[in-house]
Design a protein around this motif. Structure first.
Motif, short mmCIF file in Angstrom:
data_model
loop_
_atom_site.label_atom_id
_atom_site.label_comp_id
_atom_site.label_asym_id
_atom_site.label_seq_id
_atom_site.Cartn_x
_atom_site.Cartn_y
_atom_site.Cartn_z
N PRO A 1 11.35 8.21 29.10
CA PRO A 1 12.64 7.69 28.65
C PRO A 1 12.74 7.84 27.13
N THR A 2 13.80 8.49 26.68
CA THR A 2 13.99 8.71 25.25
C THR A 2 15.36 8.19 24.85
N TRP A 3 15.38 7.30 23.89
CA TRP A 3 16.61 6.73 23.37
C TRP A 3 17.05 7.56 22.19
N ALA A 4 18.28 8.04 22.23
CA ALA A 4 18.81 8.92 21.18
C ALA A 4 19.86 8.16 20.37
N PHE A 5 19.70 8.16 19.05
CA PHE A 5 20.62 7.46 18.16
C PHE A 5 21.14 8.39 17.08
N ALA A 6 22.41 8.22 16.72
CA ALA A 6 23.01 8.92 15.59
C ALA A 6 23.30 7.89 14.51
N VAL B 1 14.20 11.63 12.91
CA VAL B 1 13.04 10.74 12.99
C VAL B 1 12.71 10.51 14.46
N GLN B 2 11.45 10.80 14.82
CA GLN B 2 10.97 10.57 16.18
C GLN B 2 10.01 9.39 16.14
N THR B 3 10.19 8.46 17.07
CA THR B 3 9.31 7.30 17.17
C THR B 3 8.72 7.26 18.57
N PRO B 4 7.47 7.73 18.75
CA PRO B 4 6.85 7.63 20.07
C PRO B 4 6.36 6.20 20.30
N LEU B 5 6.67 5.65 21.46
CA LEU B 5 6.27 4.29 21.82
C LEU B 5 5.37 4.36 23.05
N GLU B 6 4.84 3.25 23.45
CA GLU B 6 3.93 3.23 24.61
C GLU B 6 4.60 3.70 25.90
N ASP B 7 5.83 3.25 26.13
CA ASP B 7 6.48 3.53 27.41
C ASP B 7 7.78 4.30 27.27
#
Length: 163
Positions: free
Chosen positions: A19-24, A84-90
């Motif tokens: 799951p990847t949350w995309a923000f502008a 900016v990419q922020t990898p998280l645990e889940d």
């Protein structure tokens, strides 16, 4: 001459999607002023117009839409300050930070609605007068004021299925 016989590929077990949350995020600049919005969130901090990229929408489309919804200002995107990419645990988060300029009437909205409480043009020397969402507001404005490169929006190519 000997021809090699193709071997079957090993069985590939599909992985579940991440799951990847995309923000502008849109940094709108007008001379020495930057457009900030007072968010409709606990504590009502000030931040740049920003939000989730909706299904079927590109990052640039989301940046323009969010700026209009939250600030009431139409913009022309000038380029991208950073991604900016922020990898998280889940899951993961991807943010594209655009630089824009106002087009038409640059008067920001002054009434609350479901998107934000209000919007204002602010100079960097006035930031101490605002409860900011985080130090990233000051950091990003500082980068632009110091001449950080703004990359062409074309570095982020929009690919539509079937095209």
């Amino acid at each position: 001459m000997h021809l090699a016989v193709p071997q079957p590929l090993p069985h590939v077990i599909p992985r579940p999607p991440t799951p990847t949350w995309a923000f502008a995020i849109t940094i709108v600049r007008r001379g020495d002023q930057f457009l900030l919005v007072q968010e409709d969130k606990p504590g009502q901090p000030w931040y740049f117009p920003a939000g989730l990229v909706e299904l079927g929408e590109g990052f640039a489309e989301a940046a323009v839409r969010e700026t209009w919804e939250e600030a009431g200002v139409s913009v022309r995107l000038m380029g991208i300050l950073k991604m900016v990419q922020t990898p998280l645990e889940d899951s993961a988060r991807m943010r594209v930070i655009f630089v824009a300029e106002p087009v038409g009437d640059p008067t920001p909205k002054s009434h609350a609605d479901e998107h934000s409480l209000q919007a204002r043009w602010v100079r960097s020397c006035e930031l101490d007068n605002y409860r900011l969402r985080g130090e990233s507001v000051r950091q990003l404005i500082g980068e632009l004021e110091r001449g950080a490169p703004v990359f062409p929006s074309s570095v982020l190519e929009l690919e539509r299925p079937g095209s």
